[in-house]
Design an enzyme around this catalytic site. Structure first.
Site, mmCIF file in Angstrom:
data_model
loop_
_atom_site.group_PDB
_atom_site.id
_atom_site.type_symbol
_atom_site.label_atom_id
_atom_site.label_comp_id
_atom_site.label_asym_id
_atom_site.label_seq_id
_atom_site.Cartn_x
_atom_site.Cartn_y
_atom_site.Cartn_z
ATOM 1 N N PHE A 163 0.831 -1.191 0.000
ATOM 2 C CA PHE A 163 0.000 0.000 0.000
ATOM 3 C C PHE A 163 0.872 1.250 0.000
ATOM 4 O O PHE A 163 1.868 1.325 0.735
ATOM 5 C CB PHE A 163 -0.850 0.091 1.283
ATOM 6 C CG PHE A 163 -1.814 -1.016 1.523
ATOM 7 C CD1 PHE A 163 -3.101 -0.977 1.005
ATOM 8 C CD2 PHE A 163 -1.453 -2.107 2.317
ATOM 9 C CE1 PHE A 163 -4.007 -1.993 1.263
ATOM 10 C CE2 PHE A 163 -2.356 -3.123 2.583
ATOM 11 C CZ PHE A 163 -3.638 -3.066 2.047
ATOM 12 N N ASP A 164 0.477 2.240 -0.769
ATOM 13 C CA ASP A 164 0.910 3.600 -0.491
ATOM 14 C C ASP A 164 0.224 4.026 0.809
ATOM 15 O O ASP A 164 -0.728 3.373 1.268
ATOM 16 C CB ASP A 164 0.504 4.504 -1.661
ATOM 17 C CG ASP A 164 0.920 5.948 -1.462
ATOM 18 O OD1 ASP A 164 1.937 6.199 -0.794
ATOM 19 O OD2 ASP A 164 0.194 6.832 -1.964
ATOM 20 N N PHE A 165 0.675 5.120 1.395
ATOM 21 C CA PHE A 165 0.084 5.537 2.676
ATOM 22 C C PHE A 165 -0.952 6.652 2.502
ATOM 23 O O PHE A 165 -2.152 6.426 2.636
ATOM 24 C CB PHE A 165 1.182 5.959 3.662
ATOM 25 C CG PHE A 165 0.630 6.359 5.005
ATOM 26 C CD1 PHE A 165 0.104 5.395 5.850
ATOM 27 C CD2 PHE A 165 0.616 7.686 5.411
ATOM 28 C CE1 PHE A 165 -0.435 5.754 7.085
ATOM 29 C CE2 PHE A 165 0.092 8.054 6.636
ATOM 30 C CZ PHE A 165 -0.431 7.082 7.483
ATOM 31 N N PHE A 283 -1.361 -0.826 -4.217
ATOM 32 C CA PHE A 283 -2.377 0.226 -4.253
ATOM 33 C C PHE A 283 -1.735 1.592 -4.059
ATOM 34 O O PHE A 283 -0.988 1.797 -3.097
ATOM 35 C CB PHE A 283 -3.406 0.017 -3.130
ATOM 36 C CG PHE A 283 -4.153 -1.286 -3.192
ATOM 37 C CD1 PHE A 283 -5.278 -1.425 -3.988
ATOM 38 C CD2 PHE A 283 -3.736 -2.375 -2.432
ATOM 39 C CE1 PHE A 283 -5.980 -2.626 -4.032
ATOM 40 C CE2 PHE A 283 -4.431 -3.577 -2.468
ATOM 41 C CZ PHE A 283 -5.555 -3.699 -3.273
#
Length: 310
Positions: A163-165, A283
């Site tokens: 994941f991106d944050f 993502f």
């Protein structure tokens, strides 16, 4: 494997046939020859198995996690399709031929079925139809646009998720500060607010359900510390760097969630890192990062927040 499905406890995913399978050939028929010919084409090719699409390895591995419980279904995947039921038969036959444990589907001819995410308690909707994904996001649902081409599936049981944050696990409030005040203002703000968790973003509920499955794995590992091999691994891959990394870590902990690994890249390209990490899905809310990763990594654009016109 458990047969009981509790929608409140299970991880429920909606997937469009365009995300699960490679529909390039079918889509070309639709675009070039119209809907009626497209329907005829699907009937003619009813028993021709569709090839895996971008989300296929991710979905296959998710479904395989159901063998971790003999009391309940941990994961449920539902086909959400714009096809009519007759045309959708090819999709369901391909599902069966690939051995995917998917038995539920919603077919709505020419209309987007994502509105049924709420009664099904879905944590995520994946589609190659960007307009559908954007509309779902605007209505408050977690949705992602699969990008690029399918990558080979090595057939193992591991599931690696990246994941991106900001704008993905968290909201985009920090990103908005960066856009309005620049890097120095952003770093100053994030340092001052290091202990204040950001609000949860669109993918946090999905991570919460993944964490539940990881806790089951922890229990299995505790009972067999030498022999059990954990299958689910979660990473954050973000453009943040020190000192802004602290707020990201503290936010995840403040939400009661966790990740296994974190990469704070300070604006370095994510693609080369992901190529080594080899997640089965990645993502990100910024299309440029998704495009940079999609040649080697199954990638999903989350069109959430101000940068995406939301």
């Amino acid at each position: 494997m458990g047969d009981t499905l509790d929608l409140e406890r299970a991880l429920v995913i909606g997937v469009a046939s365009s995300a699960l399978f490679d529909l390039a050939e079918s889509d070309a028929v639709f675009r070039e020859q119209g809907e009626e010919r497209y329907r005829e084409y699907q009937r003619e090719h009813l028993d021709d198995v569709l090839e895996p699409g971008v989300a296929f390895p991710f979905i296959r591995r998710l479904l395989a996690l159901n063998d971790l419980s003999d009391r309940e279904r941990l994961v449920e995947v539902v086909i959400l399709s714009r096809n009519d039921p007759e045309t959708g038969m090819r999709v369901m036959r391909s599902v069966a031929r690939h051995g995917l444990d998917i038995t539920r589907a919603i077919f709505m001819q020419g209309r987007a079925p994502y509105r049924f995410m709420e009664p099904l308690r879905m944590s995520l909707f994946l589609s190659a139809n960007e307009a559908d994904v954007r509309e779902a996001i605007s209505l408050g649902f977690a949705a992602g646009h699969v990008v690029g081409r399918a990558v080979p599936d090595d057939g193992d049981a591991d599931l690696r998720i990246a994941f991106d944050f900001d704008g993905v696990l968290a909201d985009d409030s920090a990103e908005r500060v960066y856009q309005s005040e620049g890097l120095d203002g952003y770093q100053e703000s994030e340092s001052a607010l290091a202990d204040v968790p950001l609000s949860r973003g669109p993918m946090a509920d999905f991570l919460e359900k993944i964490n539940r499955i990881q806790r089951i794995e922890e229990s299995n590992s505790a009972g067999d510390p030498q022999g059990y091999r954990r299958r689910v691994h979660v990473a954050v891959v973000t453009a943040r760097s020190a000192p802004a990394h602290e707020r990201a870590i503290n936010s995840i902990r403040g939400w009661g969630l966790r990740v296994n690994d974190a990469f704070f890249l300070g604006g370095l390209p994510k693609g080369p890192m992901l190529e080594v990490l080899q997640p089965h899905i990645f993502f990100d809310d910024q299309r440029r990062h998704v495009d940079g990763a999609s040649s080697s990594t199954p990638s999903v654009h989350i069109p959430f927040g101000e940068l995406n016109g939301q």
